[in-house]
Motif scaffolding. Structure first.
Motif, PDB file in Angstrom:
ATOM      1  N   THR A   3       0.818  -1.208   0.000  1.00 20.54           N
ATOM      2  CA  THR A   3       0.000   0.000   0.000  1.00 20.54           C
ATOM      3  C   THR A   3       0.852   1.259   0.000  1.00 20.54           C
ATOM      4  O   THR A   3       0.325   2.357  -0.032  1.00 20.54           O
ATOM      5  N   SER A   4       2.179   1.114   0.031  1.00 21.01           N
ATOM      6  CA  SER A   4       3.032   2.297   0.130  1.00 21.01           C
ATOM      7  C   SER A   4       3.653   2.724  -1.193  1.00 21.01           C
ATOM      8  O   SER A   4       3.999   3.879  -1.357  1.00 21.01           O
ATOM      9  N   GLU A   5       3.820   1.842  -2.160  1.00 23.34           N
ATOM     10  CA  GLU A   5       4.464   2.194  -3.427  1.00 23.34           C
ATOM     11  C   GLU A   5       3.490   2.964  -4.303  1.00 23.34           C
ATOM     12  O   GLU A   5       2.426   2.490  -4.632  1.00 23.34           O
ATOM     13  N   THR A   6       3.841   4.156  -4.668  1.00 26.88           N
ATOM     14  CA  THR A   6       3.006   4.961  -5.571  1.00 26.88           C
ATOM     15  C   THR A   6       3.830   5.485  -6.742  1.00 26.88           C
ATOM     16  O   THR A   6       3.557   6.558  -7.267  1.00 26.88           O
ATOM     17  N   GLY A   7       4.854   4.757  -7.123  1.00 30.24           N
ATOM     18  CA  GLY A   7       5.671   5.144  -8.253  1.00 30.24           C
ATOM     19  C   GLY A   7       7.022   5.705  -7.885  1.00 30.24           C
ATOM     20  O   GLY A   7       7.837   5.979  -8.755  1.00 30.24           O
ATOM     21  N   HIS A   8       7.287   5.855  -6.600  1.00 28.08           N
ATOM     22  CA  HIS A   8       8.583   6.400  -6.186  1.00 28.08           C
ATOM     23  C   HIS A   8       9.723   5.447  -6.527  1.00 28.08           C
ATOM     24  O   HIS A   8      10.814   5.894  -6.880  1.00 28.08           O
ATOM     25  N   VAL A   9       9.479   4.160  -6.438  1.00 28.29           N
ATOM     26  CA  VAL A   9      10.511   3.168  -6.722  1.00 28.29           C
ATOM     27  C   VAL A   9      10.547   2.829  -8.207  1.00 28.29           C
ATOM     28  O   VAL A   9      11.604   2.827  -8.830  1.00 28.29           O
ATOM     29  N   THR A  10       9.376   2.575  -8.792  1.00 28.95           N
ATOM     30  CA  THR A  10       9.329   2.124 -10.186  1.00 28.95           C
ATOM     31  C   THR A  10       9.320   3.254 -11.201  1.00 28.95           C
ATOM     32  O   THR A  10       9.626   3.034 -12.365  1.00 28.95           O
ATOM     33  N   GLY A  11       8.927   4.446 -10.783  1.00 29.95           N
ATOM     34  CA  GLY A  11       8.792   5.547 -11.724  1.00 29.95           C
ATOM     35  C   GLY A  11       7.472   5.523 -12.472  1.00 29.95           C
ATOM     36  O   GLY A  11       7.244   6.327 -13.365  1.00 29.95           O
TER      37      GLY A  11
END
Length: 95
Positions: A3-11
């Motif tokens: 629920t925390s990944e919003t594109g910061h890691v994957t772009g």
């Protein structure tokens, strides 16, 4: 899913990534079903081969709808209403 990944890691925003993943899964399934169709035909099981052909058609349909939705969103179409086909009012599935 996290629920925390919003594109910061994957772009890539999660919702766009999810559509991309869905399209890939549909296309992968269509490829896998090709082998299942061949196996059923080799064994002379036309009923099973037809079942897998219908499933393959639905996988292709899902992929086309996902591609159309992703295309619309990446072009700035946002989250407009989507009808029961999975496409917006002016979208068409493109092969």
């Amino acid at each position: 899913m996290s629920t925390s990944e919003t594109g910061h890691v994957t772009g890539t925003q999660d919702k766009d990534y999810n559509i991309i993943w869905f399209v890939e899964a549909c296309l992968s399934n269509a490829l896998r079903l090709e082998q299942y169709i061949a196996d059923a035909e080799r064994d002379g099981d036309t009923e099973l081969a037809e079942f897998f052909r219908r499933a393959q058609g639905e996988s292709r349909k899902g992929a086309e709808q996902g591609k159309a939705l992703l295309r619309q969103r990446l072009a700035g179409g946002g989250t407009s209403s989507v009808d029961e086909t999975g496409l917006g009012p002016t979208d068409e599935a493109v092969g």
